[in-house]
Motif scaffolding. Structure first.
Motif, PDB file in Angstrom:
ATOM      1  N   GLY A  51       0.782  -1.230   0.000  1.00 40.85           N
ATOM      2  CA  GLY A  51       0.000   0.000   0.000  1.00 40.85           C
ATOM      3  C   GLY A  51       0.813   1.278   0.000  1.00 40.85           C
ATOM      4  N   LYS A  52       2.087   1.211  -0.280  1.00 41.40           N
ATOM      5  CA  LYS A  52       2.928   2.413  -0.258  1.00 41.40           C
ATOM      6  C   LYS A  52       2.521   3.386  -1.359  1.00 41.40           C
ATOM      7  N   THR A  53       2.446   2.880  -2.586  1.00 42.74           N
ATOM      8  CA  THR A  53       2.100   3.762  -3.700  1.00 42.74           C
ATOM      9  C   THR A  53       0.682   4.309  -3.537  1.00 42.74           C
ATOM     10  N   THR A  54      -0.216   3.459  -3.050  1.00 42.00           N
ATOM     11  CA  THR A  54      -1.593   3.909  -2.832  1.00 42.00           C
ATOM     12  C   THR A  54      -1.608   5.082  -1.848  1.00 42.00           C
ATOM     13  N   THR A  55      -0.824   4.968  -0.782  1.00 45.53           N
ATOM     14  CA  THR A  55      -0.744   6.052   0.198  1.00 45.53           C
ATOM     15  C   THR A  55      -0.240   7.326  -0.470  1.00 45.53           C
TER      16      THR A  55
END
Ligand code: ATP
Ligand code: MG
Lengths: 327, 314
Positions: A51-55
């Motif tokens: 979920g890094k890119t989503t964040t």
């Protein structure tokens, strides 16, 4: 509690209960409470798909959070995008370029999209950004002819077109050669020295360990730890390694002194040191005592040393050893 | 695993660098540059014009009047007049027979030949790709974090689409004029209604016709822009838009569907010929402009609603 509010104002990035469920039903980020102090170099860690890119997309106003809120430089996103984003440089999920334009023209195009960019200084700023990432010589080449690392550098240059208060870099060293990685690291340090807060996601743990002051670890959309890098690394125990021709005796002595998980490999014995007390991460006295005890017991020691816990140990301890990406 | 849930102690939350923090880069909000909207539009226009595909399409458009002119020249050079029964081909205006007498008719003939399919196809490709193409290649996210602003970026894209309606039409018209002047005589022009006007006035009317043709395309341009906000695939958006042009053209020829004909965007397209009458027949010209305006309003709003709420994940 009043401390919380000043802390919020002072944070470069602050999220509360930030959640994203994609249209397919995938819960990509789950109630994220992130706090990135101003002036820090903040490492954002997590396995693939955590979920890094989503964040980062939510922070930059590219996607709407399902719930929760995010503040960038003290202002709410995406509402204040117009006033905040000119002060933020970003590299999100790798660079994206117009292949039929030259490197320079790509930057001119991105700069023209910034309402606060002064057209009179445009060419000068573009040249400076190209220079900063070492692309000055290739500036006239079409981006389609760029190598992966050159594209990555051009993407970074786009993030550096203006002086920024915050840089958000999603895997900035992806595709770079070792020199390129070093350059990026020193660039990040340089920017941090100038006062820019750097928020960078990466899989490369030594990279984070080398440049970051703070870090957060994500797994399956949840934040599982955040703090200074030293704290995170200290959370995981260091290992002791000795080389001796008397491994069996050594194991006996070490066990008496509370060393666990002992492994004998030929003449090498390694084990996990007891958890150090707070504030005594290195515990030099204790190790010296241990060595003395070994010698007293007649164990001949050839080499003796503690391997300091790395961020990698901490990361694996937090996110598990498994290789498979969580669904 | 409960570490993140624990309340942070003061020393982990507060940056250790907080009090020694250097003053930082110029953090004052920079003012918005007054010429910025213009700069964004110019950047859009030149970027689109530098795509190889755009140039190829404009090249094809420029070629069509040349082909028509050469064909007419060959046809008439051996046997006197232009083949009698041909050229009419249905309800569309046929300017072909007049070309040999006056080269300016090549402008009208070329516009009449390209307006039904070629021109809207080119516009469909350019507008269909406008947002979907940038979303697909990822450049859209960098424009948005620049931050171009969604409404402003859409406006710049819309303005560029309108500009291309004009550019594409002018390419056909100018190529027609130059080819006509080179291959055929020029002179006073006999209008459809039989009245003769000077060449200068005919040129002026040709300009008016070009403007009308360009305006006829704004409907499909806006539809293309809307379709472009629906997908991250430039190819899919282009194909859908072009498919829509062809579908509308086919529906427009089916007599049983005459009830919906007045609402089809190509329905009044060939009314531009009414500008070549004296007095001018305004009825269908006005209907055409009204219909195009309606398409712009409806699909423009739809594109705005969609684009400003869209998750940009590519
Ligand atoms: N556009 C999308 N639609 C649906 N699900 C998505 C979308 N993008 C990402 N996901 C899902 O959301 C989760 C988090 O993805 P994200 O890209 O944020 O991970 P990441 O931490 O950046 O991974 P990586 O290290 O591989 O870049 C994944 O399970 C992914 O499958
Ligand atoms: Mg990612």
């Amino acid at each position: 509690m009043e401390q919380r509010s000043t802390e919020e104002d002072d944070a470069a990035v602050e999220t509360r209960g930030l959640t994203k469920r994609y249209r397919g039903g995938q819960l990509a980020v789950d109630a994220l409470d992130l706090s990135v102090p101003r002036g820090s170099v903040f490492g954002f860690l997590g396995p693939n798909g955590s979920g890094k890119t989503t964040t980062i997309r939510m922070l930059m106003g590219l996607i709407e959070p399902t719930s929760g809120r995010a503040r960038l430089l003290g202002e709410p996103m995406p509402r204040a995008a117009r006033s905040v984003l000119p002060r933020v440089g970003a590299l999100i999920e790798g660079p994206a370029l117009y292949p039929f334009l030259t490197g320079r023209d790509n930057l001119l195009r991105y700069d023209a999209a910034d309402p606060t960019a002064d057209p009179r200084t445009r060419t000068a700023r573009v040249a400076a950004a190209l220079d900063r990432v070492g692309l000055a010589a290739a500036a006239g080449k079409r981006a389609r002819a760029y190598s992966l690392g050159m594209k990555q550098r051009l993407g970074l240059a786009a993030a550096l077109l203006q002086p920024r208060e915050l840089l958000v870099l999603d895997e900035p060293t992806n595709g770079l050669d070792p020199q390129g990685m070093r350059e990026i690291r020193s660039l990040v340090r340089e920017l941090a020295e100038e006062g820019t807060t750097v928020f960078l996601s990466s899989h490369l743990l030594d990279e984070i360990e080398q440049v970051c002051t703070h870090a957060a670890v994500m797994a399956q959309g949840r934040l599982i730890a955040q703090g200074t890098v030293a704290e995170l690394a200290a959370g995981s125990r260091g290992r002791l390694a000795i080389t001796t021709p008397d491994p069996v005796d050594a194991v006996r002595v070490l066990k008496e002194h509370g060393v666990t998980d002992l492994v004998i490999l030929d003449e090498r014995v390694s084990g996990e040191l007891p958890v150090p007390g707070p504030g005594a991460a290195d515990a030099p006295l204790e190790l010296a005592d241990l060595n003395a005890a070994l010698v007293r017991a007649g164990v001949r020691v050839r080499a003796f040393g503690a391997e300091r816990a790395s961020l990698e140990d901490a990361f694996v301890a937090l996110t598990g050893e498994g290789f498979d990406v969580a669904g | 695993m409960s570490r993140a849930d624990e309340p942070k102690s003061a020393d982990t939350g507060v940056p250790k660098t907080a009090d020694t923090r250097p003053p930082g880069p110029t953090t004052d909000k920079r003012p918005t540059s007054p010429l910025w909207a213009l700069a964004l539009f110019r950047s859009e226009l030149t970027t689109t014009l530098r795509r190889w595909r755009t140039l190829a399409l404009l090249g094809v458009l420029a070629l069509i009047p040349i082909l028509i002119g050469v064909a007419v020249k060959i046809e008439t050079s051996d046997g006197g007049g232009f083949g009698g029964g041909r050229g009419g081909g249905g309800e569309g205006p046929a300017f072909f027979p007049q070309i040999t007498n006056n080269g300016i008719f090549l402008v009208f003939a070329s516009l009449a030949a390209t307006l039904p399919v070629f021109l809207p196809m080119v516009i469909g490709v350019i507008t269909g790709d406008a947002i979907a193409g940038e979303a697909g290649s990822g450049t859209l996210r960098y424009l948005l974090v620049a931050p171009a602003g969604r409404t402003r970026l859409l406006l710049a894209k819309f303005t560029t689409s309108m500009a291309f309606c004009l550019i594409a039409t002018l390419v056909v018209a100018l190529s027609g004029l130059v080819t006509g002047a080179l291959l055929f005589p020029l002179g006073d022009v006999t209008l459809i209604s039989g009245i003769t006007v000077s060449f200068e006035e005919a040129l002026l009317r040709a300009l008016g016709v070009a403007a009308l043709v360009a305006l006829s395309l704004v409907g499909i341009a806006t539809v293309g822009l809307f379709i472009s906000t629906l997908t991250n695939s430039g190819i899919a958006a282009m194909a859908t838009t072009v498919g829509l042009v062809i579908t509308a053209q086919i529906l427009d020829t089916i007599p049983q569907l005459h009830a919906i004909h007045p609402y089809l965007f190509p329905h009044y397209w060939l009314s531009f010929a009414d500008l070549l009458r004296e007095p001018v027949y305004w009825d269908e010209l006005v209907k055409n402009l009204g219909l195009q305006g309606l398409y712009v309003a409806v699909f423009g709003s739809a594109a705005w609603a969609r684009f400003t709420a869209k998750d940009i994940t590519a």
